[in-house]
Design an enzyme around this catalytic site. Structure first.
Site, PDB file in Angstrom:
ATOM      1  N   HIS A  98      -5.070 -11.633  14.500  1.00 20.16           N
ATOM      2  CA  HIS A  98      -3.661 -11.296  14.603  1.00 20.16           C
ATOM      3  C   HIS A  98      -3.227 -11.329  16.058  1.00 20.16           C
ATOM      4  O   HIS A  98      -4.032 -11.438  16.973  1.00 20.16           O
ATOM      5  CB  HIS A  98      -3.404  -9.895  14.028  1.00 20.16           C
ATOM      6  CG  HIS A  98      -4.042  -9.658  12.705  1.00 20.16           C
ATOM      7  ND1 HIS A  98      -3.688 -10.369  11.589  1.00 20.16           N
ATOM      8  CD2 HIS A  98      -5.027  -8.805  12.323  1.00 20.16           C
ATOM      9  CE1 HIS A  98      -4.427  -9.957  10.561  1.00 20.16           C
ATOM     10  NE2 HIS A  98      -5.243  -9.015  10.993  1.00 20.16           N
ATOM     11  N   ASP A 110      -5.663  -7.754   6.768  1.00 17.73           N
ATOM     12  CA  ASP A 110      -7.009  -7.617   7.319  1.00 17.73           C
ATOM     13  C   ASP A 110      -8.000  -7.513   6.164  1.00 17.73           C
ATOM     14  O   ASP A 110      -7.636  -7.667   5.002  1.00 17.73           O
ATOM     15  CB  ASP A 110      -7.104  -6.403   8.255  1.00 17.73           C
ATOM     16  CG  ASP A 110      -6.742  -5.096   7.553  1.00 17.73           C
ATOM     17  OD1 ASP A 110      -6.577  -5.095   6.315  1.00 17.73           O
ATOM     18  OD2 ASP A 110      -6.611  -4.065   8.244  1.00 17.73           O
ATOM     19  N   GLU A 165      -9.603  -4.991   4.792  1.00 16.98           N
ATOM     20  CA  GLU A 165      -9.327  -3.935   3.821  1.00 16.98           C
ATOM     21  C   GLU A 165      -8.128  -4.317   2.951  1.00 16.98           C
ATOM     22  O   GLU A 165      -8.124  -4.088   1.738  1.00 16.98           O
ATOM     23  CB  GLU A 165      -9.078  -2.607   4.536  1.00 16.98           C
ATOM     24  CG  GLU A 165     -10.258  -2.088   5.339  1.00 16.98           C
ATOM     25  CD  GLU A 165     -11.514  -1.918   4.503  1.00 16.98           C
ATOM     26  OE1 GLU A 165     -11.433  -1.352   3.395  1.00 16.98           O
ATOM     27  OE2 GLU A 165     -12.597  -2.361   4.956  1.00 16.98           O
ATOM     28  N   TYR A 182       1.632  -5.777  13.382  1.00 19.57           N
ATOM     29  CA  TYR A 182       0.493  -5.092  12.770  1.00 19.57           C
ATOM     30  C   TYR A 182      -0.389  -4.455  13.837  1.00 19.57           C
ATOM     31  O   TYR A 182      -0.691  -5.080  14.871  1.00 19.57           O
ATOM     32  CB  TYR A 182      -0.311  -6.085  11.937  1.00 19.57           C
ATOM     33  CG  TYR A 182      -1.350  -5.434  11.072  1.00 19.57           C
ATOM     34  CD1 TYR A 182      -0.995  -4.443  10.164  1.00 19.57           C
ATOM     35  CD2 TYR A 182      -2.690  -5.804  11.154  1.00 19.57           C
ATOM     36  CE1 TYR A 182      -1.943  -3.835   9.350  1.00 19.57           C
ATOM     37  CE2 TYR A 182      -3.645  -5.208  10.341  1.00 19.57           C
ATOM     38  CZ  TYR A 182      -3.262  -4.222   9.454  1.00 19.57           C
ATOM     39  OH  TYR A 182      -4.209  -3.624   8.658  1.00 19.57           O
ATOM     40  N   ARG A 184      -3.568  -3.129  13.732  1.00 20.72           N
ATOM     41  CA  ARG A 184      -5.036  -3.208  13.754  1.00 20.72           C
ATOM     42  C   ARG A 184      -5.427  -4.618  14.172  1.00 20.72           C
ATOM     43  O   ARG A 184      -5.476  -5.534  13.359  1.00 20.72           O
ATOM     44  CB  ARG A 184      -5.621  -2.849  12.387  1.00 20.72           C
ATOM     45  CG  ARG A 184      -5.359  -1.396  12.006  1.00 20.72           C
ATOM     46  CD  ARG A 184      -6.068  -0.981  10.739  1.00 20.72           C
ATOM     47  NE  ARG A 184      -5.730   0.394  10.395  1.00 20.72           N
ATOM     48  CZ  ARG A 184      -4.757   0.755   9.575  1.00 20.72           C
ATOM     49  NH1 ARG A 184      -4.019  -0.191   8.974  1.00 20.72           N
ATOM     50  NH2 ARG A 184      -4.500   2.022   9.327  1.00 20.72           N
ATOM     51  N   GLU A 231       0.797  -1.229   0.000  1.00 21.84           N
ATOM     52  CA  GLU A 231       0.000   0.000   0.000  1.00 21.84           C
ATOM     53  C   GLU A 231       0.826   1.274   0.000  1.00 21.84           C
ATOM     54  O   GLU A 231       0.452   2.269  -0.617  1.00 21.84           O
ATOM     55  CB  GLU A 231      -0.932   0.059   1.225  1.00 21.84           C
ATOM     56  CG  GLU A 231      -1.929  -1.061   1.313  1.00 21.84           C
ATOM     57  CD  GLU A 231      -1.452  -2.138   2.265  1.00 21.84           C
ATOM     58  OE1 GLU A 231      -0.266  -2.512   2.159  1.00 21.84           O
ATOM     59  OE2 GLU A 231      -2.238  -2.596   3.100  1.00 21.84           O
ATOM     60  N   ASP A 291      -1.966  -5.209   3.655  1.00 19.15           N
ATOM     61  CA  ASP A 291      -2.127  -5.569   5.066  1.00 19.15           C
ATOM     62  C   ASP A 291      -2.977  -6.825   5.246  1.00 19.15           C
ATOM     63  O   ASP A 291      -3.851  -7.128   4.421  1.00 19.15           O
ATOM     64  CB  ASP A 291      -2.772  -4.415   5.837  1.00 19.15           C
ATOM     65  CG  ASP A 291      -1.812  -3.246   6.028  1.00 19.15           C
ATOM     66  OD1 ASP A 291      -0.603  -3.454   5.906  1.00 19.15           O
ATOM     67  OD2 ASP A 291      -2.287  -2.123   6.304  1.00 19.15           O
TER      68      ASP A 291
END
Length: 856
Positions: free
Chosen positions: A344, A87, A89, A298, A300, A9, A85
């Site tokens: 996670h 997740d 998204e 990570y 989140r 990203e 990432d």
């Protein structure tokens, strides 16, 4: 081996990963989402199974289109490795990338998906050694979430815009956050304080050591001491006079205080807000940089669990630094809350051997990393052992039938620090509210049962019960998490959006709903009471989790939701027009008004109360066009404004819901503040700058001044925001005001000296910059450093202050020009500046500095 294209990203992440991969890998950044629903229109075909229409984001980074660069590289690559990432998204970004890059006839394994929880050589190489495929269930959950948000936001916002003047929109999650904030404010306003008294005594031993200490009245006749009112306090005080105090018991007990779990997203945001004053958004920006630099895992996550490797590393580090006695026999394990995804690990350092002092970080990054490092290490340490000594003291009764009074005092000391060795004094024993009720104090002398104490002073304190506190950004995040509203990736943007939309204002580190926010909340809960309930939103989150887990089909979930939503939407549309009976009653009340305020002009618009009422009366009588909710609300405002001329007004207040309008009318009726007329008088003599265009907005100082003067002339009090801008105008044109310095203190328009002193060095750095980077276009916006820094310099010169957002943007901009600022590196830590950034090619050689920048 063929050429491999890796897509992530951000450029920072690309740079970090690129260091760990060989020359056979090209790593490019896509700068977040590459496709989304269109800005205009619903973008979802309900009748075709909620089929979304995706459009590509138009991005320009340093004048180049990153997606075009990715397309070109993908055509030349043998394999495309999607590494956003780990997740929902990130999975959706990976899927959209594959959709726009794949070609007919591509082999099945040309596109690969890799995920990793930390950006370290070991984790990255391990992930690239076992590539997989995109998790379509996770993509389906993200798509369902996006469609839900679009449907709710699209329909409710369009209705809201018509009903609430200035309403900026409603949302599936952030409107629930607004509801929490507004309902808490209503609780505070409805709260009635109750008086109570705390009684105690300052006492000392009759032999050494004779240091005084306090005891607090805890029991009266064996029941909890609750003293309501001054008379009750005086009666107790009179009953205590002359009684000796005698120690009846001394007890000592050890308590074990266990460490808190490692950070998850919500608790990191809460700690950053309460300890460092960071907003949740700022906390996540700092964590993102630490993650992309490979310092933490990570960020989140809603799981407090640590991997076996991380636990083993913690235990090695604890034993090495503090000794074996600080290791518990078995490693503590932590479970997440019910409903947590737990995909996670907790947020932890990637290498615990790197303590905070060993890393070169910005001030905010150092604070964030230290908090994460300490919390992780402490979570695996032995509990602290706290020794608590409590003494009970009786007021000796003068006769058998007299009332009994028992006093208590307690003191705590750390017997074994355990995890406090790392987390320090912030987690050390303190005086909690419960402790205070039991007479907690810092120290107690040696005491024995039967010992008589001297009374030095009787103590008494009048207090009042307090309303529940307003939410801070930290406590609102906790409330969202506890209610199951949102997920780790949404907490920060949800809270930030409340402020950005002007639905809430930051006030002494708390969130206060604005008048606009309260109007939006009132409309949303009256028209969509079930849709914006925390329980319903939490249920939607649980169903999204089920889609991700493969337990629920996306179409089934959306269909069930929409069947309920259609009914709510239909009811809201029917209620969009005002009740004719209510309109008629209000018009009847306003018939009694004989004296109307004269018309007032604000900007290009003229407001005439009498004319407005006549127009609504004609509209209602004609029956061709229904009266809207907006018009109904204005009728209520006018009824409240002219209430003293309406004989039956009081009887109509509750029936017509006029209470909030009366409260607002009372605020408006307060006379202008003493300094306001003087400020307007001074500004009436200055020559204003011509209107200036900033983007699509025009700023006209003279027109704004005239509207304020007209409002005050009509007897209306300026709002806090209007006062703020009035002060800025006075500061801006101070040079044209004769003897302004003599009036500065009386007018109260000068920026606080401490703030001016703190910001001045940053603004002075602008004066060193001679070459500026060329403007950058992103989407529809153009970012021009020279224009921005010129405006910052001008504003500071005029007002002596900058907003928090401007200060953050200024620091970020200065980092790009560090090579031109002589003392940037030397003052970086002192001023909280970020590390120097690599400069882009300057716009022109030897370009002029901003005209009004301070001299170097």
């Amino acid at each position: 081996m063929g050429r491999n294209l890796v897509i992530v990203e951000s450029p920072a992440k690309a740079k970090s990963i690129g260091k760990y991969l060989g020359r056979d890998y090209q790593v490019l950044a896509c700068y977040g989402h590459v496709r989304d629903l269109p800005d205009k229109g619903l973008g979802v075909d309900i009748d075709k199974g909620f089929e979304p229409t995706y459009v590509a984001h138009k991005k320009k980074i340093r004048g180049k289109d990153p997606i075009a660069e990715i397309r070109k590289a993908a055509r030349e690559a043998d394999a495309v490795i999607l590494a956003p990432d780990p997740d929902r998204e990130g999975e959706a970004i990976a899927w959209h990338l594959e959709e726009i890059l794949k070609r007919k006839g591509d082999p099945a394994d040309r596109f690969q998906r890799v995920t990793y929880n930390e950006i370290t050589p070991r984790a990255v190489k391990a992930a690239f050694g076992r590539p997989g495929r995109i998790d379509l269930a996770k993509v389906s959950a993200q798509e369902a979430r996006r469609i839900l948000d679009r449907i709710v936001g699209y329909d409710t916002s369009r209705l809201l815009w018509r009903a609430v003047k200035g309403g900026r929109g409603a949302g599936r999650v952030f409107t629930v956050a607004l509801r929490l904030v507004c309902e808490r404010e209503a609780e505070i306003e409805a709260f009635t304080p109750e008086e109570y008294w705390i009684l105690g005594a300052e006492v000392r031993k009759q032999v050494d050591p004779r240091d005084p200490f306090p005891v607090r009245l805890s029991r009266i006749d064996g029941e909890k001491a609750e003293i309501r009112g001054a008379e009750a306090a005086q009666a107790v005080r009179g009953d205590l006079d002359g009684r000796p105090l005698r120690v009846t018991s001394v007890t000592t007990r050890d308590t074990r205080r266990r460490p808190r779990p490692p950070f998850i997203t919500s608790t990191l945001q809460q700690a950053a807000n309460s300890q460092f004053g960071m907003t949740p958004t700022r906390a996540m920006q700092v964590a993102q940089r630490l993650y992309e630099a490979g310092h933490i895992t990570y960020m989140r996550t809603d799981s407090p669990a640590l991997s076996q490797d991380a636990v083993a590393a913690c235990r090695r580090e604890i034993e090495s630094r503090f000794g074996r006695e600080y290791l518990p026999e078995s490693a503590p394990a932590y479970a997440g809350r019910a409903g947590a995804q737990e995909a996670h690990e907790a947020i932890r350092p990637t290498d615990l051997a790197r303590d905070p002092a060993s890393l070169e970080l910005s001030a905010d990054e150092a604070r964030g990393y230290r908090a994460i490092w300490e919390r992780t290490l402490a979570s695996q340490m032995a509990p602290a052992v706290i020794s608590v000594r409590q003494v009970e003291v009786e007021a000796v009764p003068p006769r058998p039938d007299a009332r009994t009074f028992l006093f208590r005092a307690s003191a705590s000391e750390v017997k074994f620090p355990g995890y406090l060795k790392v987390s320090g004094a912030g987690d050390a024993p303190g005086v909690s509210d419960k402790d205070a009720e039991e007479g907690a104090t810092d120290q107690l002398p040696p005491l024995a049962e039967g010992e008589t104490l001297d009374v030095l002073n009787w103590l008494e304190e009048q207090k009042f019960t307090q309303p529940p506190p307003r939410y801070s950004e930290a406590t609102l995040v906790r409330a969202l998490e506890e209610n199951g509203v949102g997920r780790p990736s949404t907490y920060a943007p949800t809270v930030s959006k409340l402020v950005d939309q002007d639905y809430a204002a930051r006030e002494k580190r708390t969130l206060r709903p604005t008048d606009l926010g309260r109007q939006v909340h009132a409309w949303c809960v009256s028209h969509f009471p079930d849709l914006f309930k925390a329980e319903f939103t939490a249920e939607m989150e649980r169903q999204l989790d089920q889609i991700e887990a493969g337990e629920l089909e996306r179409l089934a979930m959306l269909t069930a939701f929409y069947d309920r939503y259609k009914g709510w939407l239909s009811q809201a549309k029917e209620a969009r027009h005002a009740d004719p009976g209510e309109v008629g009653e209000l018009l009847g009340l306003l018939e009694a008004v004989e004296t109307w305020s004269p018309p007032s002009t604000r900007g290009k618009r003229t407001y005439d109360d009498r004319k407005f009422v006549e127009e609504i009366r004609a509209q209602a009588e004609a029956g061709e066009k229904e009266v809207t909710e907006n018009q109904l609300a204005q009728l209520k405002r006018l009824a409240a404004k002219y209430r003293t001329q309406i004989p039956d007004f009081d009887a109509a207040v509750s029936r017509l819901g006029l209470g909030p309008f009366v409260e607002q009318a009372k605020k408006n009726e307060k006379p202008p503040r003493e300094t306001t007329p003087r400020k307007l008088e001074l500004l009436g003599k200055v020559t204003f700058d011509p209107p200036r265009q900033v983007g699509r907005r025009t700023y006209d100082d003279k027109a704004f001044f005239e509207s304020l003067r007209s409002q005050v002339a009509g007897g209306r009090r300026l709002s806090e925001k209007q006062l703020l801008y009035l002060d800025r105008l006075v500061q801006k044109y101070a040079a044209q005001i004769p003897e302004f310095e003599a009036e500065r203190e009386t007018l109260g328009v000068e920026a606080p000296a401490a703030e001016r002193e703190a910001l001045a060095p940053l603004v002075e750095m602008i004066g060193h910059i001679r070459e500026f980077n060329p403007p950058v276009t992103r989407g529809k916006r153009t970012f021009d450093d020279q224009e921005f820094l010129t405006s910052i310099s001008r504003q500071f010169k005029e007002r002596g202050t900058l907003s928090d957002r401007q200060v953050a943007a200024l620091k970020k901009a200065l980092a790009s020009y560090a090579s031109q600022i002589p003392d940037y590196v030397a003052r970086r830590e002192e001023l909280g500046l970020p590390p120097a950034r690599v400069a882009r090619k300057p716009r022109t050689s030897g370009a002029e500095a901003p005209a009004d920048a301070p001299e170097a």
